[in-house]
Design a protein around this motif. Structure first.
Motif, PDB file in Angstrom:
ATOM      1  N   ALA A 170      38.885  42.852  35.387  1.00 56.16           N
ATOM      2  CA  ALA A 170      40.046  43.763  35.371  1.00 56.16           C
ATOM      3  C   ALA A 170      40.558  43.937  33.942  1.00 56.16           C
ATOM      4  CB  ALA A 170      41.163  43.191  36.249  1.00 56.16           C
ATOM      5  N   ALA A 171      41.251  45.066  33.692  1.00 52.75           N
ATOM      6  CA  ALA A 171      41.933  45.207  32.395  1.00 52.75           C
ATOM      7  C   ALA A 171      42.976  44.087  32.307  1.00 52.75           C
ATOM      8  CB  ALA A 171      42.606  46.568  32.321  1.00 52.75           C
ATOM      9  N   PRO A 172      43.100  43.448  31.138  1.00 53.11           N
ATOM     10  CA  PRO A 172      43.992  42.272  31.044  1.00 53.11           C
ATOM     11  C   PRO A 172      45.401  42.525  31.581  1.00 53.11           C
ATOM     12  CG  PRO A 172      42.711  42.490  29.046  1.00 53.11           C
ATOM     13  CD  PRO A 172      42.391  43.707  29.866  1.00 53.11           C
ATOM     14  N   GLN A 173      45.948  43.730  31.333  1.00 60.85           N
ATOM     15  CA  GLN A 173      47.322  43.989  31.807  1.00 60.85           C
ATOM     16  C   GLN A 173      47.394  44.084  33.334  1.00 60.85           C
ATOM     17  OE1 GLN A 173      45.473  46.059  30.021  1.00 60.85           O
ATOM     18  NE2 GLN A 173      45.589  48.154  30.800  1.00 60.85           N
ATOM     19  N   ASP A 174      46.240  44.282  33.986  1.00 63.61           N
ATOM     20  CA  ASP A 174      46.223  44.389  35.456  1.00 63.61           C
ATOM     21  C   ASP A 174      45.992  43.045  36.141  1.00 63.61           C
ATOM     22  OD1 ASP A 174      46.570  47.088  35.224  1.00 63.61           O
ATOM     23  OD2 ASP A 174      44.428  47.562  35.375  1.00 63.61           O
ATOM     24  N   VAL A 175      45.718  41.999  35.355  1.00 58.56           N
ATOM     25  CA  VAL A 175      45.342  40.712  35.958  1.00 58.56           C
ATOM     26  C   VAL A 175      46.408  40.182  36.927  1.00 58.56           C
ATOM     27  CG1 VAL A 175      44.929  38.264  35.436  1.00 58.56           C
ATOM     28  CG2 VAL A 175      43.606  40.035  34.282  1.00 58.56           C
ATOM     29  N   PRO A 176      47.707  40.241  36.591  1.00 60.43           N
ATOM     30  CA  PRO A 176      48.681  39.717  37.567  1.00 60.43           C
ATOM     31  C   PRO A 176      48.586  40.414  38.922  1.00 60.43           C
ATOM     32  CG  PRO A 176      49.707  39.882  35.413  1.00 60.43           C
ATOM     33  CD  PRO A 176      48.362  40.560  35.293  1.00 60.43           C
ATOM     34  N   ASP A 177      48.508  41.735  38.938  1.00 59.73           N
ATOM     35  CA  ASP A 177      48.401  42.446  40.227  1.00 59.73           C
ATOM     36  C   ASP A 177      47.084  42.115  40.927  1.00 59.73           C
ATOM     37  OD1 ASP A 177      50.857  43.622  39.989  1.00 59.73           O
ATOM     38  OD2 ASP A 177      50.089  45.491  39.127  1.00 59.73           O
ATOM     39  N   ARG A 178      45.998  42.042  40.147  1.00 58.81           N
ATOM     40  CA  ARG A 178      44.694  41.709  40.756  1.00 58.81           C
ATOM     41  C   ARG A 178      44.714  40.294  41.331  1.00 58.81           C
ATOM     42  NH1 ARG A 178      43.921  46.390  39.121  1.00 58.81           N
ATOM     43  NH2 ARG A 178      45.223  46.653  40.963  1.00 58.81           N
ATOM     44  N   LEU A 179      45.444  39.396  40.663  1.00 63.25           N
ATOM     45  CA  LEU A 179      45.533  38.018  41.160  1.00 63.25           C
ATOM     46  C   LEU A 179      46.193  37.979  42.543  1.00 63.25           C
ATOM     47  CD1 LEU A 179      46.523  35.481  38.359  1.00 63.25           C
ATOM     48  CD2 LEU A 179      45.265  34.920  40.425  1.00 63.25           C
ATOM     49  N   PHE A 180      47.291  38.713  42.682  1.00 61.38           N
ATOM     50  CA  PHE A 180      47.950  38.750  43.997  1.00 61.38           C
ATOM     51  C   PHE A 180      47.028  39.393  45.043  1.00 61.38           C
ATOM     52  CE2 PHE A 180      52.117  38.210  41.720  1.00 61.38           C
ATOM     53  CZ  PHE A 180      52.499  37.061  42.382  1.00 61.38           C
ATOM     54  N   GLU A 181      46.304  40.447  44.651  1.00 58.95           N
ATOM     55  CA  GLU A 181      45.370  41.081  45.596  1.00 58.95           C
ATOM     56  C   GLU A 181      44.258  40.111  45.990  1.00 58.95           C
ATOM     57  OE1 GLU A 181      45.721  45.514  43.698  1.00 58.95           O
ATOM     58  OE2 GLU A 181      43.714  44.701  43.997  1.00 58.95           O
ATOM     59  N   PHE A 182      43.763  39.407  45.002  1.00 59.24           N
ATOM     60  CA  PHE A 182      42.678  38.447  45.220  1.00 59.24           C
ATOM     61  C   PHE A 182      43.097  37.403  46.268  1.00 59.24           C
ATOM     62  CE2 PHE A 182      40.527  34.456  43.648  1.00 59.24           C
ATOM     63  CZ  PHE A 182      39.244  34.820  43.988  1.00 59.24           C
ATOM     64  N   VAL A 183      44.292  36.894  46.092  1.00 55.16           N
ATOM     65  CA  VAL A 183      44.816  35.880  47.018  1.00 55.16           C
ATOM     66  C   VAL A 183      45.038  36.485  48.413  1.00 55.16           C
ATOM     67  CG1 VAL A 183      46.899  34.542  47.502  1.00 55.16           C
ATOM     68  CG2 VAL A 183      45.852  34.431  45.243  1.00 55.16           C
ATOM     69  N   ASP A 184      45.596  37.691  48.444  1.00 58.05           N
ATOM     70  CA  ASP A 184      45.925  38.318  49.732  1.00 58.05           C
ATOM     71  C   ASP A 184      44.688  38.695  50.539  1.00 58.05           C
ATOM     72  OD1 ASP A 184      48.572  38.062  49.202  1.00 58.05           O
ATOM     73  OD2 ASP A 184      48.866  40.122  48.510  1.00 58.05           O
ATOM     74  N   THR A 185      43.589  38.973  49.847  1.00 59.23           N
ATOM     75  CA  THR A 185      42.399  39.466  50.559  1.00 59.23           C
ATOM     76  C   THR A 185      41.328  38.385  50.737  1.00 59.23           C
ATOM     77  OG1 THR A 185      41.475  40.256  48.470  1.00 59.23           O
ATOM     78  CG2 THR A 185      42.726  41.844  49.785  1.00 59.23           C
ATOM     79  N   TYR A 186      41.589  37.179  50.249  1.00 59.91           N
ATOM     80  CA  TYR A 186      40.581  36.113  50.390  1.00 59.91           C
ATOM     81  C   TYR A 186      40.430  35.743  51.871  1.00 59.91           C
ATOM     82  CZ  TYR A 186      37.876  31.907  49.605  1.00 59.91           C
ATOM     83  OH  TYR A 186      36.879  30.963  49.631  1.00 59.91           O
ATOM     84  N   PRO A 187      39.189  35.738  52.355  1.00 64.26           N
ATOM     85  CA  PRO A 187      39.006  35.520  53.798  1.00 64.26           C
ATOM     86  C   PRO A 187      39.012  34.045  54.203  1.00 64.26           C
ATOM     87  CG  PRO A 187      36.892  35.969  52.769  1.00 64.26           C
ATOM     88  CD  PRO A 187      37.919  36.000  51.659  1.00 64.26           C
ATOM     89  N   GLY A 188      40.077  33.350  53.941  1.00 66.02           N
ATOM     90  CA  GLY A 188      40.143  31.922  54.281  1.00 66.02           C
ATOM     91  C   GLY A 188      40.560  31.708  55.726  1.00 66.02           C
ATOM     92  N   PRO A 189      40.311  30.527  56.260  1.00 67.56           N
ATOM     93  CA  PRO A 189      40.723  30.231  57.636  1.00 67.56           C
ATOM     94  C   PRO A 189      42.238  30.051  57.710  1.00 67.56           C
ATOM     95  CG  PRO A 189      39.892  28.264  56.583  1.00 67.56           C
ATOM     96  CD  PRO A 189      39.736  29.364  55.582  1.00 67.56           C
ATOM     97  N   SER A 190      42.813  30.408  58.840  1.00 70.67           N
ATOM     98  CA  SER A 190      44.271  30.319  58.931  1.00 70.67           C
ATOM     99  C   SER A 190      44.708  29.004  59.558  1.00 70.67           C
ATOM    100  CB  SER A 190      44.843  31.498  59.708  1.00 70.67           C
ATOM    101  OG  SER A 190      46.244  31.447  59.603  1.00 70.67           O
TER     102      SER A 190
END
Ligand SMILES: [Fe+2]
Ligand SMILES: [Fe+2]
Length: 347
Positions: free
Chosen positions: A105-125
């Protein structure tokens, strides 16, 4: 804490070397590691994970029966480096294919991408299962697993403080001040977790459950020590912290609800209650202040921030999947000791 009972030949040797560091033999340690295993398989190797956990523990509270000079013994450090090399390769193998969008990601977008990454990770609930289905002993078992990290909560990331500058350092101090009770020793999160263990009729002493938890649980703690104790991995340590904080608030609300549903009550739920609000603040600090400032200062850390975040989610899932599967079959990975305390609340 005493040196834990061995769980294989390697941890037997490491345990003996903690008492007599001059005898530590890195060549023998290397021979005792299963060289036929894929790097990622080290994450499920309990003998290796316990050995590494013991060696890292020398930098935390150590063991009453370890030699006084064990922490900086060149021989023991050589053993640790052998084990870390294998573990580090396992971290890379387990996480490298997860980091694409975050690492590029572009460095300035990393914070938003980080939240997306966490939100979309397919972990068990796991939290959802605890909220709705787990029984009282399953919740007590979860507390035993979680004690390995939560009794030293925040300590691995504190090793990074002297390695940061400016806004990243100030942000981490602000976050850790909260983890360490805002000046009140009774409110230190480690302490809140010990009180939760005690209220659930479980041994609250530091390291009490190290000898029985699965490899994957020890690996969660070890990967934080690996990142925290190496300056070159400071980006991974803060990426890990960001993902950890960003996956805490909502699950903690669910855990607290499950704890009350099975009748373990407020004294056990309090630790989780505390994190519902605290981590909603901490995630913003970790992602938008600490990681953003670190990256603004050194763009080469972006991949490592991504690896750290991926390791947090991947390792957490690695421990949660077998636990959830076992629970759904009606079993336990670790049997909690019997509790004769009467149920405080009925659902
Ligand atoms: Fe905390
Ligand atoms: Fe937190």
């Amino acid at each position: 804490m005493l040196i834990p009972q061995p769980r294989g030949d390697l941890s037997r040797a490491v345990g003996a070397w903690l008492r007599a560091p001059e005898a530590a033999d890195s060549k023998l340690a290397a021979d005792l590691i299963d060289s036929s295993a894929e790097p990622a398989e080290t994450l499920t190797d309990v003998d290796l994970q316990l050995s590494l956990w013991m060696l890292y523990e020398l930098h935390y509270r150590s063991f009453e029966d370890a030699a006084d000079d064990a922490e900086w013994s060149p021989e023991l450090l050589a053993v640790r480096r052998r084990l870390e090399a294998v573990f580090d390769a396992g971290v890379e193998q387990a996480c490298a294919d997860l980091i694409g969008p975050l690492a590029t990601a572009a460095p300035q977008d990393v914070p938003d991408r980080l939240f997306e990454f966490v939100d979309t990770y397919p972990g068990p609930s796991l939290a959802e299962y605890v909220q709705r289905h787990a029984d009282r002993d399953q919740v007590r078992e979860l507390l035993m697993h979680r004690s390995i990290y939560h009794l030293k909560e925040a300590d691995p990331h504190s090793f990074v403080l002297p390695r940061l500058n400016g806004a990243a350092k100030a942000g981490l101090v602000e976050l850790q001040y909260d983890e360490y009770g805002d000046g009140d020793g009774d409110r230190i999160h480690q302490r809140l977790f010990a009180k939760a263990l005690q209220a659930a009729d479980l041994d609250p002493s530091y390291g009490a459950h190290v000898g029985v938890v699965p490899a994957e649980v020890l690996a969660i703690s070890n990967v934080m020590s690996l990142f925290g104790l190496h300056r070159r991995r400071r980006g991974a340590a803060m990426g890990h912290l960001a993902a950890f904080e960003a996956t805490s608030s909502v699950p903690c609300r669910r855990y607290a609800a499950g704890i009350r549903r099975v009748g373990l009550g407020d004294p056990v739920a309090q630790y989780f209650d505390e994190h519902v609000e605290a981590d909603a603040v901490h995630e913003q600090l970790a992602v938008r202040v600490i990681c953003a400032a670190l990256l603004a200062e050194d763009r080469t850390l972006q991949r490592d921030i991504a690896i750290g975040a991926a390791a947090c989610l991947r390792f957490d899932a690695g421990a949660a999947v077998p636990l959830l599967e076992t629970w759904k079959r009606g079993g336990h990975l670790v049997d909690p000791p019997a509790s004769d305390r009467a149920l405080a609340v009925t659902p």
